[in-house]
Write a protein that holds these residues in place. Structure first.
Motif, PDB file in Angstrom:
ATOM      1  N   PRO A 156     -12.796  46.540 -14.078  1.00  0.00           N
ATOM      2  CA  PRO A 156     -13.692  47.281 -13.177  1.00  0.00           C
ATOM      3  C   PRO A 156     -13.385  48.780 -13.240  1.00  0.00           C
ATOM      4  O   PRO A 156     -12.237  49.174 -13.454  1.00  0.00           O
ATOM      5  CB  PRO A 156     -13.350  46.718 -11.799  1.00  0.00           C
ATOM      6  N   TRP A 157     -14.406  49.587 -13.047  1.00  0.00           N
ATOM      7  CA  TRP A 157     -14.226  51.035 -13.044  1.00  0.00           C
ATOM      8  C   TRP A 157     -13.338  51.447 -11.878  1.00  0.00           C
ATOM      9  O   TRP A 157     -13.402  50.855 -10.811  1.00  0.00           O
ATOM     10  CB  TRP A 157     -15.572  51.760 -12.922  1.00  0.00           C
ATOM     11  N   GLY A 167     -11.172  51.834 -16.686  1.00  0.00           N
ATOM     12  CA  GLY A 167     -12.268  50.964 -16.274  1.00  0.00           C
ATOM     13  C   GLY A 167     -13.194  50.697 -17.443  1.00  0.00           C
ATOM     14  O   GLY A 167     -13.063  51.277 -18.504  1.00  0.00           O
TER      15      GLY A 167
END
Length: 174
Positions: A156-157, A167
């Motif tokens: 995930p960012w 990310g």
């Protein structure tokens, strides 16, 4: 301490090496290989009567290193720890395979100087190497006392690891 039940003598050896009357020792023993863990549990349970700063969790969980069960166990034990009438500043997570490489007094001095801080350390590798080695770029599923790798995934960012923010699959610094 999180113990898997494989070596009671080693767990006792570690406790003797790190024991101090000023510290607290909360112990969880896995429940997967019943006869091994039960032997360790019964042996270490007797320490509670001898030492008021040693407590074993009565709640026992089968865990897998790196699996969700390990995190579940740690969170449950920390919740249990908060119910005890102990005044403590730090939680150090040890297993029976951990052994101190320096005198415990040095650790106590360091933590006293840095009260209120948290400490986490990776393996000292580069960040992309750390991500690959720890499997952060894969999805896993824990089932039937096994950790199954399902396939690749993108991180995930906005996850901060070290000094960088990673990310979107770990392609580079953001």
């Amino acid at each position: 301490m999180t113990l898997n039940g494989r070596d009671t003598r080693q767990a006792i050896r570690l406790l003797k090496m790190i024991y101090n009357t000023n510290n607290y020792y909360f112990i969880h023993i896995d429940s997967v290989r019943k006869w091994r863990q039960d032997h360790m549990y019964r042996t270490l349970l007797s320490l509670e009567a001898q030492f008021p700063n040693v407590r074993l969790s009565r709640w026992r969980r089968a865990t897998i290193w790196g699996g969700a069960s390990l995190l579940d166990m740690l969170l449950h034990c920390m919740t249990e720890l908060l119910t005890l009438d102990w005044q403590w500043d730090y939680v150090l997570n040890l297993s029976e395979s951990d052994m101190p490489v320096k005198r415990m007094e040095r650790l106590t001095e360091f933590l006293t100087r840095n009260k209120g801080k948290n400490f986490l350390k990776s393996h000292g590798q580069s960040i992309p190497s750390f991500i690959m080695k720890q499997g952060l770029n894969h999805s896993f599923y824990e089932c039937d006392h096994h950790l199954w790798r399902l396939g690749g995934r993108k991180l995930p960012w906005g996850i901060a690891i070290g000094e960088s923010r990673w990310g979107g699959g770990g392609d580079g610094e953001k």
